[in-house]
Design a protein around this motif. Structure first.
Motif, mmCIF file in Angstrom:
data_model
loop_
_atom_site.group_PDB
_atom_site.id
_atom_site.type_symbol
_atom_site.label_atom_id
_atom_site.label_comp_id
_atom_site.label_asym_id
_atom_site.label_seq_id
_atom_site.Cartn_x
_atom_site.Cartn_y
_atom_site.Cartn_z
ATOM 1 N N ARG A 108 0.844 -1.200 0.000
ATOM 2 C CA ARG A 108 0.000 0.000 0.000
ATOM 3 C C ARG A 108 0.880 1.252 0.000
ATOM 4 O O ARG A 108 0.617 2.207 -0.747
ATOM 5 C CB ARG A 108 -0.908 -0.064 1.236
ATOM 6 C CG ARG A 108 -1.781 1.121 1.393
ATOM 7 C CD ARG A 108 -3.252 0.736 1.557
ATOM 8 N NE ARG A 108 -4.076 1.883 1.206
ATOM 9 C CZ ARG A 108 -4.604 2.693 2.098
ATOM 10 N NH1 ARG A 108 -4.435 2.475 3.378
ATOM 11 N NH2 ARG A 108 -5.318 3.737 1.701
ATOM 12 N N LEU A 109 1.937 1.235 0.830
ATOM 13 C CA LEU A 109 2.841 2.398 0.866
ATOM 14 C C LEU A 109 3.455 2.651 -0.511
ATOM 15 O O LEU A 109 3.528 3.782 -0.988
ATOM 16 C CB LEU A 109 3.988 2.153 1.856
ATOM 17 C CG LEU A 109 3.688 2.388 3.330
ATOM 18 C CD1 LEU A 109 4.968 2.205 4.151
ATOM 19 C CD2 LEU A 109 3.143 3.807 3.548
ATOM 20 N N GLY A 110 3.883 1.554 -1.138
ATOM 21 C CA GLY A 110 4.464 1.675 -2.488
ATOM 22 C C GLY A 110 3.461 2.262 -3.470
ATOM 23 O O GLY A 110 3.797 3.122 -4.289
ATOM 24 N N MET A 111 2.227 1.788 -3.367
ATOM 25 C CA MET A 111 1.173 2.264 -4.273
ATOM 26 C C MET A 111 0.903 3.761 -4.063
ATOM 27 O O MET A 111 0.700 4.503 -5.010
ATOM 28 C CB MET A 111 -0.133 1.489 -4.025
ATOM 29 C CG MET A 111 -0.065 0.053 -4.453
ATOM 30 S SD MET A 111 -0.072 -0.045 -6.246
ATOM 31 C CE MET A 111 0.641 -1.652 -6.499
ATOM 32 N N ILE A 112 0.921 4.167 -2.785
ATOM 33 C CA ILE A 112 0.683 5.596 -2.505
ATOM 34 C C ILE A 112 1.832 6.419 -3.111
ATOM 35 O O ILE A 112 1.606 7.433 -3.765
ATOM 36 C CB ILE A 112 0.537 5.826 -0.980
ATOM 37 C CG1 ILE A 112 -0.777 5.195 -0.508
ATOM 38 C CG2 ILE A 112 0.564 7.320 -0.641
ATOM 39 C CD1 ILE A 112 -0.950 5.126 0.993
ATOM 40 N N ALA A 113 3.048 5.937 -2.922
ATOM 41 C CA ALA A 113 4.197 6.660 -3.488
ATOM 42 C C ALA A 113 4.071 6.747 -5.015
ATOM 43 O O ALA A 113 4.330 7.794 -5.626
ATOM 44 C CB ALA A 113 5.499 5.961 -3.101
ATOM 45 N N TYR A 114 3.641 5.647 -5.631
ATOM 46 C CA TYR A 114 3.485 5.602 -7.095
ATOM 47 C C TYR A 114 2.427 6.624 -7.537
ATOM 48 O O TYR A 114 2.600 7.323 -8.534
ATOM 49 C CB TYR A 114 3.048 4.189 -7.487
ATOM 50 C CG TYR A 114 3.468 3.736 -8.868
ATOM 51 C CD1 TYR A 114 4.801 3.747 -9.257
ATOM 52 C CD2 TYR A 114 2.527 3.250 -9.770
ATOM 53 C CE1 TYR A 114 5.181 3.297 -10.503
ATOM 54 C CE2 TYR A 114 2.904 2.796 -11.027
ATOM 55 C CZ TYR A 114 4.230 2.819 -11.387
ATOM 56 O OH TYR A 114 4.606 2.368 -12.634
ATOM 57 N N ASP A 115 1.343 6.708 -6.781
ATOM 58 C CA ASP A 115 0.294 7.685 -7.091
ATOM 59 C C ASP A 115 0.804 9.115 -6.901
ATOM 60 O O ASP A 115 0.511 9.991 -7.707
ATOM 61 C CB ASP A 115 -0.935 7.469 -6.202
ATOM 62 C CG ASP A 115 -1.857 6.387 -6.753
ATOM 63 O OD1 ASP A 115 -1.802 6.131 -7.977
ATOM 64 O OD2 ASP A 115 -2.621 5.790 -5.973
ATOM 65 N N VAL A 116 1.561 9.319 -5.825
ATOM 66 C CA VAL A 116 2.066 10.677 -5.564
ATOM 67 C C VAL A 116 3.015 11.096 -6.689
ATOM 68 O O VAL A 116 2.950 12.212 -7.196
ATOM 69 C CB VAL A 116 2.778 10.731 -4.181
ATOM 70 C CG1 VAL A 116 3.548 12.041 -4.020
ATOM 71 C CG2 VAL A 116 1.761 10.570 -3.066
ATOM 72 N N LEU A 117 3.858 10.155 -7.106
ATOM 73 C CA LEU A 117 4.840 10.491 -8.148
ATOM 74 C C LEU A 117 4.183 10.680 -9.523
ATOM 75 O O LEU A 117 4.804 11.175 -10.455
ATOM 76 C CB LEU A 117 5.920 9.404 -8.223
ATOM 77 C CG LEU A 117 6.897 9.403 -7.041
ATOM 78 C CD1 LEU A 117 7.712 8.116 -7.011
ATOM 79 C CD2 LEU A 117 7.838 10.608 -7.103
#
Ligand SMILES: Cc1cc2nc3c(=O)[nH]c(=O)nc-3n(C[C@H](O)[C@H](O)[C@H](O)COP(=O)(O)OP(=O)(O)OC[C@H]3O[C@@H](n4cnc5c(N)ncnc54)[C@H](O)[C@@H]3O)c2cc1C
Length: 542
Positions: A108-117
């Motif tokens: 989930r953290l990775g996905m949030i980072a991917y969305d933010v980027l």
């Protein structure tokens, strides 16, 4: 004009994979006189063996390569709008099992980072699925041990070969010269400065030379061969440490995912993909250090068995066996050389290397993904301008569409389908759009002038005969293999193009004036080329 003047350019680009084609287009659009050369065909190297994803590289987040992920996500967005006929959104599901190296929280953290980027994206944001939601979305998944899943979006280019062709069309439309099946086999060096290259036409054997102030070596996995072999090796340190990656291609199978799956392999924890592609499924990739002949990279039986086993573990109903493999792709990632360490951890970032002060007038491109070819090209052409000592005009490629996607593409599609001539069936019109975008109009115009070009090549496939002369006359094809593998994409069907090859050769004979001997030789060369992909049909015929 003497021949030296005729063959004089601002920049020579060695290698017409996605990166060389992108550099040629970028340079031509910014006003440089460009020569683009490939020893084989456009897009015939690594570019044709990739996973065909235009992706940010979720996995690179683990290696803290945030700038690469951001660059990739920005380029993904640009490509979705510059080439909507070729680059399409792709939903992916990432299942999370007990025992996986990353649990739902980390994912989930990775996905949030991917969305933010990718905050400025047009694609939907990620969603997390519970176990039951995951099984509802992908019922074929092995239920045992399944904890949750993530759904996120990237993009897919079914035919990166066509992306290359369209970059080259734009380059040539802006004054570039392209020479395929022409190898660079030496540099012209004067007082430590590369002044040009020696060339040999691989089809005719003819030799000549070309001259430029700057030469850019974008030969992918062959970058070291280009330099080391040609008299500048004293200044040479190995640049490329290719790792081999293979895919298998199979027909839709029981339990096959609706969307792409991005899975951690049970055998070794490596991530791999199961991707719906071109009406079939691509499964891969492997990642193995490679030291061998870059011209003969073939999937090994171990790699094939590994990918089959993983698929059957992920989707038990699949029950795939060796006989289900239609063909394979295998290529070398032109990664920066690192003698040691895990293959997956080698950076996917590109480097534009200036060989000065050892050798002047020469740049080499190391690494680079399909996804970031345009930004790499922009950077490389900035460097070319620096070497030319000229002020670089602004890049136009950030916003300019590729030739198959003139403005208002959606309106074009509607008009093209709604106003097609009576002889063009709806499936043929749709097929043309998927390969050629707005350039489909030119194929229809060609067939309007010659009724024999309106027929489909073979029964049951929508391709019309006009695409064969179009490839030779408008898209720089020189051989039947070029036409089938990298222009019409007919060799990427379930039988690797074996069923259509003879019909295509007959049309080429009629329109290009081939005699029987030439047609036979072309068929022979085509079969030889696809033999490296281990197509099922060829194995049966052998
Ligand atoms: C298995 C695998 C999966 C991948 N998946 C993805 C993905 O999903 N998404 C992504 O973004 N990237 C992916 N990549 C990376 C990407 O495909 C490559 O980085 C990219 O295609 C490299 O393009 P290139 O133009 O630099 O090299 P190439 O495509 O290899 O082009 C180099 C060209 O140079 C020519 N050449 C060589 N020597 C000479 C010479 N002496 N004279 C003239 N021409 C010469 C060759 O014929 C060749 O056409 C993947 C790579 C692999 C191997």
């Amino acid at each position: 004009m003497d021949s030296e003047q005729q063959n004089r350019f601002d920049v020579i680009v060695i290698g017409a994979g996605i990166n060389g084609a992108g550099i040629a287009r970028e340079a031509a659009l910014r006003g440089l006189k460009v020569l683009l050369i490939d020893k084989d065909d456009l897009g015939s190297g690594t570019t044709a063996t990739s996973s065909r994803l235009i992706h940010g590289g979720l996995r690179y987040l683990e290696h803290y390569e945030f700038s690469l992920v951001r660059e990739s996500l920005r380029e993904r967005e640009r490509l979705l709008s510059a080439a909507p006929h070729l680059v399409k959104p792709l939903p992916l599901t990432l299942p999370i099992y007990e025992g996986h190296s990353r649990g739902p929280f980390m994912i989930r953290l990775g996905m949030i980072a991917y969305d933010v980027l990718s905050y400025d994206k047009s694609l939907p944001r990620h969603r997390m699925f519970t176990r039951s939601q995951a099984l509802e979305a992908e019922p074929g998944l092995e239920p045992e041990g399944l904890r949750a899943a993530a759904r996120y979006y990237d993009a897919q280019v079914d035919f990166p070969e066509r992306l290359v062709v369209e970059n080259v069309i734009d380059a040539v439309g802006n004054g570039a010269v392209v020479r395929t099946h022409t190898a660079v086999d030496g540099f012209i060096i004067e007082a430590g400065v590369v002044r040009g290259v020696h060339l040999v036409d691989m089809l005719t054997g003819e030799r000549d030379s070309a001259y430029a102030t700057v030469t850019v070596n974008v030969a992918g996995p062959w970058v070291d061969d280009v330099v080391a072999g040609f008299g500048v090796s004293s200044a040479w340190k190995r640049l490329i440490g290719g790792t081999k990656g293979s895919h298998i291609v199979v027909e839709p199978f029981p339990g096959a995912p609706e969307d792409a799956l991005y899975i951690e392999a049970r055998q070794d924890g490596r991530p791999y993909f199961i991707i719906p592609w071109n009406g079939l499924y691509m499964i891969g990739t492997t990642d193995i250090r490679f030291e061998g002949d870059e011209d003969r990279v073939v999937a090994s039986e171990e790699e094939i068995a590994y990918l089959l086993k993983e698929t059957n573990l992920a989707i038990p109903q699949a029950d795939l066996s060796r006989e289900d493999v239609l063909y394979t792709f295998s290529g070398l990632r032109p990664l920066p050389y690192q003698a040691e360490g895990a293959e997956g951890a080698i950076s996917r970032k590109h480097i534009v290397k200036d060989h000065a002060p050892q050798i002047e007038g020469l740049l080499s491109v190391i690494g680079g993904k399909l996804t970031t070819y345009r930004s790499l090209a922009e950077e490389a052409v900035d460097d070319v301008y620096k070497k030319l000592g000229r002020k670089a005009p602004k890049s136009k490629t950030r916003t300019q569409s590729l030739p198959g996607a003139e403005s208002n593409y959606d309106a074009f599609v509607e008009h093209f389908l709604g106003n097609r001539p009576s002889w063009l069936s709806e499936p043929s019109a749709s097929w043309l759009l998927g390969i050629y975008g707005t350039r489909a109009r030119q194929i229809v115009a060609m067939a309007a002038d010659d009724a024999s070009l309106r027929e489909t090549l073979v029964e049951g496939h929508p391709a019309i005969a006009a695409v064969i002369p179009f490839a030779f006359e408008q898209e720089f094809a020189r051989t039947l293999a070029d036409v089938l593998l990298r222009r019409t994409m007919l060799a990427l069907g379930e039988d690797a193009g074996l069923g259509v090859a003879e019909a295509a050769a007959r049309v080429a004979s009629r329109t290009q004036g081939w005699d029987d001997a030439r047609a036979d030789a072309e068929l022979h060369t085509f079969r030889g080329e696809i033999a490296l992909q281990l197509p099922k049909g060829l194995a049966q015929a052998a």
